[in-house]
Design an enzyme around this catalytic site. Sequence first.
Site, PDB file in Angstrom:
ATOM      1  CG  HIS A  12      56.399  11.670   0.046  1.00 56.79           C
ATOM      2  ND1 HIS A  12      55.929  11.617  -1.243  1.00 56.79           N
ATOM      3  CD2 HIS A  12      56.564  10.386   0.446  1.00 56.79           C
ATOM      4  CE1 HIS A  12      55.784  10.347  -1.598  1.00 56.79           C
ATOM      5  NE2 HIS A  12      56.170   9.581  -0.592  1.00 56.79           N
TER       6      HIS A  12
ATOM      7  CD  GLU B 224      59.757  10.330  -1.020  1.00 58.87           C
ATOM      8  OE1 GLU B 224      59.941  10.055   0.174  1.00 58.87           O
ATOM      9  OE2 GLU B 224      59.184   9.560  -1.796  1.00 58.87           O
TER      10      GLU B 224
END
Length: 291
Positions: free
Chosen positions: A157, A258
């Site tokens: 992330h 991501e």
Amino acid sequence: ERTKGINGLEKIIVRDRRGRSFEVYLYGGQVTSWKNEKGEDLLFMSTKAIFKPPTPIRGGIPVLFPQYANTGPLPSHGFVRQRFWEIDAHPPPLPSHPSSSAHVDLILKSSEADSKIWPNKFVYRLRVALGHGGDLILTSRVKNSDVKPFNFTVGLHPYFSVSDISKIQVEGLQNLDYLDQQKNRTRFTDHGKFITFSSQLDRLYLRTPKKIRIVDHNKKKTIVVHKEGYADAVVWNPWEKKVSDLGVEDYKRFVAVEPVAVEKPIKLKPGQEWKGVLQVSVVPSGCSRKS
Ligand code: TA6
């Protein structure tokens, strides 16, 4: 270099000969900084980030495993971002990895306590490295160390630092299907040539190309995100939506792009290993260096 970071949490600082560097906290196995030779951080850290376990650190590159977001019964984004990782003194070789780069290897093994929420034995190895051009490379290896098969979803992330969220565009996802995470993951097709931001956006793009670009018009720079082993990709900016431990104006300074594997969970038999690579480079805009 192993040292104490914020609140005494241990972190590793790795530098190369050109003065580029990154930092990784053992808490979360989380990269929190990646600086170029000018000392500019290419990753964003929230002005309100809380470095206090069990709160996940808001910024850098959290590791999401064994579940992406709330796509299953586990806590959102799994639990390894809230665990203490260790330095892996004897990592198995990574054949295709650039040998001379500066790097660190971390390891997290499933614990008895975790087996109560996810009953599968695993070993997660993470190598963080600086490539020759100063690229940041994260190689994830997840091994099934159990006697039965298991499935998982997984992701990284990264909070990429940008000059101004309203002056960037994300390229490489046109004509793909995505699940809108603001609409219960309803499926849509993206017909735009690129993504721009003027309000909250939270999309899970399915089966994307390996390369996604974040073009920063102010900085005349492009962040090239190259991924292997992660079929899908999330693009997220919360805009003014309240996010815990994010400063009010912080959304302007980052975009999350991501690498994730969600649509098709990864399946591992006993002894099998999955590998995923994220390689990030920064190039002058207009340039499309192969990475
Ligand atoms: O990957 C995007 C996302 O799942 C968003 O929906 C947003 O909630 C974000 O991650 C942050 O999640 P967190 O649990 O760190 O607050």
